[in-house]
Design an enzyme around this catalytic site. Sequence first.
Site, PDB file in Angstrom:
ATOM      1  N   ARG A  36     -20.057  56.879  15.925  1.00  8.16           N
ATOM      2  CA  ARG A  36     -21.380  56.711  16.548  1.00  8.16           C
ATOM      3  C   ARG A  36     -22.438  57.406  15.697  1.00  8.16           C
ATOM      4  O   ARG A  36     -22.107  58.329  14.943  1.00  8.16           O
ATOM      5  CB  ARG A  36     -21.394  57.367  17.942  1.00  8.16           C
ATOM      6  CG  ARG A  36     -20.517  56.657  18.947  1.00  8.16           C
ATOM      7  CD  ARG A  36     -20.305  57.524  20.164  1.00  8.16           C
ATOM      8  NE  ARG A  36     -19.578  58.745  19.809  1.00  8.16           N
ATOM      9  CZ  ARG A  36     -19.215  59.681  20.672  1.00  8.16           C
ATOM     10  NH1 ARG A  36     -19.522  59.572  21.933  1.00  8.16           N
ATOM     11  NH2 ARG A  36     -18.547  60.749  20.275  1.00  8.16           N
ATOM     12  N   TYR A 152      -1.550  60.359  24.240  1.00 13.56           N
ATOM     13  CA  TYR A 152      -2.426  61.328  23.563  1.00 13.56           C
ATOM     14  C   TYR A 152      -1.630  62.581  23.165  1.00 13.56           C
ATOM     15  O   TYR A 152      -1.733  63.068  22.032  1.00 13.56           O
ATOM     16  CB  TYR A 152      -3.577  61.683  24.506  1.00 13.56           C
ATOM     17  CG  TYR A 152      -4.473  62.809  24.071  1.00 13.56           C
ATOM     18  CD1 TYR A 152      -5.406  62.644  23.050  1.00 13.56           C
ATOM     19  CD2 TYR A 152      -4.426  64.048  24.722  1.00 13.56           C
ATOM     20  CE1 TYR A 152      -6.253  63.679  22.684  1.00 13.56           C
ATOM     21  CE2 TYR A 152      -5.277  65.086  24.361  1.00 13.56           C
ATOM     22  CZ  TYR A 152      -6.186  64.895  23.350  1.00 13.56           C
ATOM     23  OH  TYR A 152      -7.023  65.920  22.985  1.00 13.56           O
TER      24      TYR A 152
HETATM   25  C1  AKB Z   1      -8.363  66.013  27.299  1.00 10.73           C
HETATM   26  O1  AKB Z   1      -8.517  66.254  28.500  1.00 10.73           O
HETATM   27  O2  AKB Z   1      -7.905  64.965  26.850  1.00 10.73           O
HETATM   28  C2  AKB Z   1      -8.741  67.114  26.321  1.00 10.73           C
HETATM   29  C3  AKB Z   1      -7.561  67.958  26.011  1.00 10.73           C
HETATM   30  C4  AKB Z   1      -7.069  68.951  26.988  1.00 10.73           C
HETATM   31  O3  AKB Z   1      -7.015  67.814  24.962  1.00 10.73           O
HETATM   32  N1  AKB Z   1      -9.790  67.899  26.850  1.00 10.73           N
END
Ligand code: AKB
Length: 340
Positions: A36, A152
């Site tokens: 961005r 993630y």
């Molecule tokens: C998320 O919530 O994805 C981040 C983290 C804790 O890595 N803030």
Amino acid sequence: MASHIVLLTGASGEIGQSLVEALSERGVAIIATDIRPLPPSVARRCTEVLQGSITDPALHEVLEQRRFHQVFHLAAILSSQAERNPEEAHHVNVEGTLRLLQTAHRVAKRQGEPITFLFPSSIAVYGLPNLEAKRRAGRVREEEYLTPMTIYGANKLYCELLGLYYARFYRRLASEPEAGWLDFRALRFPGLLSALTVPTGGTSDYAPEMLHAAAQGKPYRCFVRPDTRIPFMAMPDAIRALLLLAEAPQASVQRHVYNVTSFSATAEEIAAETRQLFPSAQITFEPDPLRQAIVDTWPEEIDDTAAQHDWGWFPEYSRERTFREYLALNISRRYQGALP
Ligand code: AKB
């Protein structure tokens, strides 16, 4: 320090904006990238701004021509957003990181000197199997419970290993000269609280969202249960931790990844602190099953003894100081337009 050049990816994000400010105040030259456009107040502080995705080969071609000594690789898709599109998360979080490690490695070789590569990892690398285990686990150490249940968390854990591979084994396998290698260092951050920015797509976002909504007089529906407990840290401490680790002498960095933390709190306790600051705050709890399931696998507390011992880490902002001082002073000002 004008000869010291830093490459910073994800410069318009939560950590990115605060880190640009801190680095530019130290006189560091910053090459910033983001998908961005950067807010003008952030762009002004950078020597060069390159807009593009961290996965885009064209961006890497340009970066390969540049000189830099340190990398802060902040560009990432956060946990809740990643769970909604795991393939995209893998593409950005893993392939983007792999590309950047390769680019930095080539630049280090060309320059004939090492590059320090800072990678913000996360408490998301941990995966507690159930709530009872979460409550019993206590302060989780770096090598415990490394069974993330989100894409993630898996991305972050794998990238920690990729960084280690590029820093150590790849160098040995390729008989790389000492001068052209990567010095990879990762920090596992808890949920972050910034007075200036609200993150997008994270699962710990209920805390900053609650505060920023209250500061604007808006009602807030918290997407986790009141008893949800995870560790947190104020943004100035997160920036300090990154800079301390970046500047730590190599001999004192005994591992490639460190936990850092400040205080743990339940969502109800965050709501109570928010009401102290903004007595008219309207906060209700409506847990979202997907996001609750994510946060239920994250530890209540993490152990950062290794960072304390190896490079002198300690948080300057306790829970009380985070709310009564840092947030109380800055967050109202932010919405009165006093800050850029
Ligand atoms: C998320 O919530 O994805 C981040 C983290 C804790 O890595 N803030």
